[in-house]
Design a protein around this motif. Structure first.
Motif, PDB file in Angstrom:
ATOM      1  N   ARG A 147      65.720  56.775  55.215  1.00 38.55           N
ATOM      2  CA  ARG A 147      67.077  56.216  55.402  1.00 38.55           C
ATOM      3  C   ARG A 147      67.007  54.768  55.873  1.00 38.55           C
ATOM      4  N   THR A 148      65.935  54.417  56.612  1.00 37.76           N
ATOM      5  CA  THR A 148      65.771  53.031  57.067  1.00 37.76           C
ATOM      6  C   THR A 148      65.401  52.132  55.876  1.00 37.76           C
ATOM      7  N   ALA A 165      53.642  45.072  58.713  1.00 35.57           N
ATOM      8  CA  ALA A 165      52.795  45.849  57.801  1.00 35.57           C
ATOM      9  C   ALA A 165      52.420  47.195  58.412  1.00 35.57           C
ATOM     10  N   HIS A 187      53.734  51.308  59.726  1.00 33.85           N
ATOM     11  CA  HIS A 187      54.137  52.546  59.053  1.00 33.85           C
ATOM     12  C   HIS A 187      55.417  52.346  58.237  1.00 33.85           C
ATOM     13  N   GLN A 188      56.442  51.773  58.872  1.00 37.47           N
ATOM     14  CA  GLN A 188      57.754  51.679  58.226  1.00 37.47           C
ATOM     15  C   GLN A 188      57.765  50.620  57.113  1.00 37.47           C
ATOM     16  N   ASN A 207      51.583  39.384  58.814  1.00 35.80           N
ATOM     17  CA  ASN A 207      51.609  40.338  59.914  1.00 35.80           C
ATOM     18  C   ASN A 207      50.810  39.780  61.081  1.00 35.80           C
ATOM     19  N   HIS A 243      49.028  41.304  63.065  1.00 37.27           N
ATOM     20  CA  HIS A 243      47.698  41.923  63.004  1.00 37.27           C
ATOM     21  C   HIS A 243      47.289  41.978  61.533  1.00 37.27           C
ATOM     22  N   SER A 301      57.691  45.625  65.629  1.00 33.34           N
ATOM     23  CA  SER A 301      58.150  46.090  66.944  1.00 33.34           C
ATOM     24  C   SER A 301      58.116  44.948  67.953  1.00 33.34           C
ATOM     25  N   MET A 355      64.966  44.526  60.165  1.00 28.46           N
ATOM     26  CA  MET A 355      65.047  45.984  60.342  1.00 28.46           C
ATOM     27  C   MET A 355      64.337  46.498  61.592  1.00 28.46           C
ATOM     28  N   ASP A 374      65.924  47.321  67.115  1.00 24.37           N
ATOM     29  CA  ASP A 374      66.860  48.435  67.294  1.00 24.37           C
ATOM     30  C   ASP A 374      67.009  48.787  68.770  1.00 24.37           C
ATOM     31  N   LYS A 395      64.279  43.596  71.908  1.00 18.00           N
ATOM     32  CA  LYS A 395      63.434  43.349  70.727  1.00 18.00           C
ATOM     33  C   LYS A 395      63.970  42.144  69.953  1.00 18.00           C
ATOM     34  N   GLY A 454      69.875  45.350  60.320  1.00 15.45           N
ATOM     35  CA  GLY A 454      69.869  46.814  60.153  1.00 15.45           C
ATOM     36  C   GLY A 454      69.429  47.490  61.434  1.00 15.45           C
ATOM     37  N   GLY A 496      70.195  50.715  62.422  1.00  8.55           N
ATOM     38  CA  GLY A 496      69.952  52.152  62.304  1.00  8.55           C
ATOM     39  C   GLY A 496      71.035  52.958  62.999  1.00  8.55           C
TER      40      GLY A 496
HETATM   41  P1  NAD Z   1      54.300  50.431  63.654  1.00  7.50           P
HETATM   42  O1  NAD Z   1      53.813  50.608  65.049  1.00  7.50           O
HETATM   43  O2  NAD Z   1      53.680  51.254  62.568  1.00  7.50           O
HETATM   44  O3  NAD Z   1      54.154  48.890  63.221  1.00  7.50           O
HETATM   45  C1  NAD Z   1      54.509  47.852  64.108  1.00  7.50           C
HETATM   46  C2  NAD Z   1      54.496  46.526  63.370  1.00  7.50           C
HETATM   47  O4  NAD Z   1      54.921  45.500  64.259  1.00  7.50           O
HETATM   48  C3  NAD Z   1      53.125  46.118  62.875  1.00  7.50           C
HETATM   49  O5  NAD Z   1      53.274  45.406  61.665  1.00  7.50           O
HETATM   50  C4  NAD Z   1      52.626  45.197  63.986  1.00  7.50           C
HETATM   51  O6  NAD Z   1      51.628  44.304  63.549  1.00  7.50           O
HETATM   52  C5  NAD Z   1      53.912  44.474  64.320  1.00  7.50           C
HETATM   53  N1  NAD Z   1      53.941  43.876  65.645  1.00  7.50           N
HETATM   54  C6  NAD Z   1      53.618  44.467  66.821  1.00  7.50           C
HETATM   55  N2  NAD Z   1      53.795  43.585  67.828  1.00  7.50           N
HETATM   56  C7  NAD Z   1      54.221  42.427  67.268  1.00  7.50           C
HETATM   57  C8  NAD Z   1      54.588  41.144  67.794  1.00  7.50           C
HETATM   58  N3  NAD Z   1      54.542  40.894  69.102  1.00  7.50           N
HETATM   59  N4  NAD Z   1      54.999  40.188  66.924  1.00  7.50           N
HETATM   60  C9  NAD Z   1      55.084  40.449  65.590  1.00  7.50           C
HETATM   61  N5  NAD Z   1      54.739  41.636  65.047  1.00  7.50           N
HETATM   62  C10 NAD Z   1      54.329  42.601  65.878  1.00  7.50           C
HETATM   63  O7  NAD Z   1      55.871  50.663  63.728  1.00  7.50           O
HETATM   64  P2  NAD Z   1      56.875  51.040  62.536  1.00  7.50           P
HETATM   65  O8  NAD Z   1      57.037  52.510  62.475  1.00  7.50           O
HETATM   66  O9  NAD Z   1      56.482  50.293  61.309  1.00  7.50           O
HETATM   67  O10 NAD Z   1      58.249  50.460  63.117  1.00  7.50           O
HETATM   68  C11 NAD Z   1      58.463  49.062  63.205  1.00  7.50           C
HETATM   69  C12 NAD Z   1      59.739  48.779  63.956  1.00  7.50           C
HETATM   70  O11 NAD Z   1      60.859  49.307  63.240  1.00  7.50           O
HETATM   71  C13 NAD Z   1      59.832  49.419  65.347  1.00  7.50           C
HETATM   72  O12 NAD Z   1      60.331  48.451  66.246  1.00  7.50           O
HETATM   73  C14 NAD Z   1      60.829  50.542  65.181  1.00  7.50           C
HETATM   74  O13 NAD Z   1      61.522  50.836  66.364  1.00  7.50           O
HETATM   75  C15 NAD Z   1      61.746  49.929  64.135  1.00  7.50           C
HETATM   76  N6  NAD Z   1      62.569  50.883  63.386  1.00  7.50           N
HETATM   77  C16 NAD Z   1      63.848  50.531  63.113  1.00  7.50           C
HETATM   78  C17 NAD Z   1      64.672  51.384  62.403  1.00  7.50           C
HETATM   79  C18 NAD Z   1      66.081  50.981  62.055  1.00  7.50           C
HETATM   80  O14 NAD Z   1      66.853  51.825  61.598  1.00  7.50           O
HETATM   81  N7  NAD Z   1      66.430  49.752  62.208  1.00  7.50           N
HETATM   82  C19 NAD Z   1      64.173  52.633  61.976  1.00  7.50           C
HETATM   83  C20 NAD Z   1      62.822  52.956  62.217  1.00  7.50           C
HETATM   84  C21 NAD Z   1      62.026  52.060  62.929  1.00  7.50           C
END
Ligand code: NAD
Length: 321
Positions: free
Chosen positions: A111-112, A136, A138-139, A160, A162, A199, A219, A222, A226, A292, A294
């Motif tokens: 849905r995201t 880069a 999970h999401q 990214n 990292h 994040s 995205m 949230d 942040k 976005g 969520g």
């Molecule tokens: P993840 O832990 O798998 O990935 C985190 C990502 O953020 C990586 O690419 C990492 O390198 C990067 N990152 C971490 N610290 C950073 C920094 N200081 N500066 C720049 N990049 C940084 O997490 P995910 O599951 O991919 O989720 C990513 C974000 O999306 C989370 O904040 C989560 O809460 C948010 N999210 C939002 C919604 C929505 O509806 N808007 C839904 C799901 C997740």
């Protein structure tokens, strides 16, 4: 009550169904037919977990319910299960009886991804060729897969923090038959569409990293505090969101609002564009930005679609409660 277990979701739910459900509920929110309840999110003081509820009611789709869940940071290391855990509950709006319990983990990712994809469909330039990714994790893989279906993209570029994680999104580009190039943040100027999904608690993407005419879907932000992009970028853009109340409090707009660069009235619901009551993009050199955040109604919309599919395929488990 019907149960659709998490293990069944992958085979039942398609990106196309998620897109349709999310687009429809965004439209219902803008026409006043659907509304989200206030979000509850608590640090529970156990396992460092953040737990909460997102709920709402869509009168047009007769979807009532909530998603319960959150983030357990120790899950993967301690128990080899994912850190984000959620379950969606649907209720019969005529009687209040519980109607369904649906695994919410994969549905949250879908849905995201559908939300940024809906924003690209309605706001990006039709001739967009270069897709940019900031993030880069999970999401990000879900967001990219869904985004690539919206325009005839010819190339994916990605940044990214990292860099060792970039192969995650390079693989998605490769699956779509597109070249992938890792870039520095100023390399994002080449992108026609950018999705940020990190994040982060501080801005990565600055106003001068984005070219006129770009559509950006933010995205990752949230939660209070942040941040992914510079507030100046929002001041330069026409801003859209899923829900204005969340955008200004927990979304990317919270920072530009706090700095007085924009006001609440500058933020438009994406549903208004879907409904045709807002024109959306009006010029090729305009920057459009989708915040976005969520919303619970997205979860209910995809869960309701999954229950319908599960019943049709004889997969839903029926229990008395
Ligand atoms: P993840 O832990 O798998 O990935 C985190 C990502 O953020 C990586 O690419 C990492 O390198 C990067 N990152 C971490 N610290 C950073 C920094 N200081 N500066 C720049 N990049 C940084 O997490 P995910 O599951 O991919 O989720 C990513 C974000 O999306 C989370 O904040 C989560 O809460 C948010 N999210 C939002 C919604 C929505 O509806 N808007 C839904 C799901 C997740």
């Amino acid at each position: 009550m019907l149960i659709v277990p998490e293990r069944e979701i992958a085979a039942l739910m398609t990106r196309a169904s998620a897109f349709k459900a999310v687009e429809k509920v965004f439209a219902a929110m803008a026409s006043g037919e659907a509304y989200n309840f206030p979000v509850v999110r608590e640090a529970i003081g156990h396992e460092d977990a953040l737990y909460g509820f997102k709920g709402g009611f869509d009168r047009s789709g007769l979807t009532l319910g909530l998603k319960a869940g959150g983030y357990w940071p120790n899950n993967l290391a301690k128990r080899d299960i994912i850190n984000h855990q959620s379950t969606i509950f649907l209720f019969d709006p005529d009687t209040g009886k519980v109607a369904a319990m649906v695994g919410g983990n994969l549905l949250t990712a879908l849905r995201t991804a559908a939300a940024s994809s809906v924003s690209i469909r309605h706001l990006a330039r039709k001739d967009a060729k270069v897709m940019g990714m900031v993030g880069a994790g999970h999401q990000a893989t879900f967001q990219l897969r869904a985004a690539l279906e919206q325009r005839a993209f010819e190339k994916v570029i990605g940044w990214n923090l990292h860099p060792e994680m970039l192969p995650n999104i390079a693989k998605v580009a490769d699956e779509a038959g597109l070249p992938f190039e890792a870039v520095a943040l100023d390399g994002m100027r080449e992108a026609d569409v950018i999705v940020s999904i990190t994040s982060s608690f501080e801005a990565s993407l600055m106003a001068d990293h984005v070219s006129p005419g770009t559509h950006i879907a933010c995205m990752g932000t949230d939660t209070l505090g942040k941040q992914e992009v510079a507030p100046a970028l929002l001041a330069n853009a026409t801003i859209f969101t899923d829900e204005v109340a969340q955008s200004i409090s927990i979304g990317e707009a919270q920072h530009a609002i706090a700095q007085g660069l924009i006001c609440e009235g500058d933020i438009h619901q994406i549903g208004a564009v879907i409904n045709g009551t807002h024109p959306g993009r009006t010029a090729d050199d305009e920057i459009t930005l989708f915040d976005g955040t969520g919303v619970g109604l997205q979860d209910l919309a995809v869960a309701s679609a999954v229950v319908t599919l599960a019943v049709a395929q004889g997969i839903a488990i029926e229990v008395d409660v």
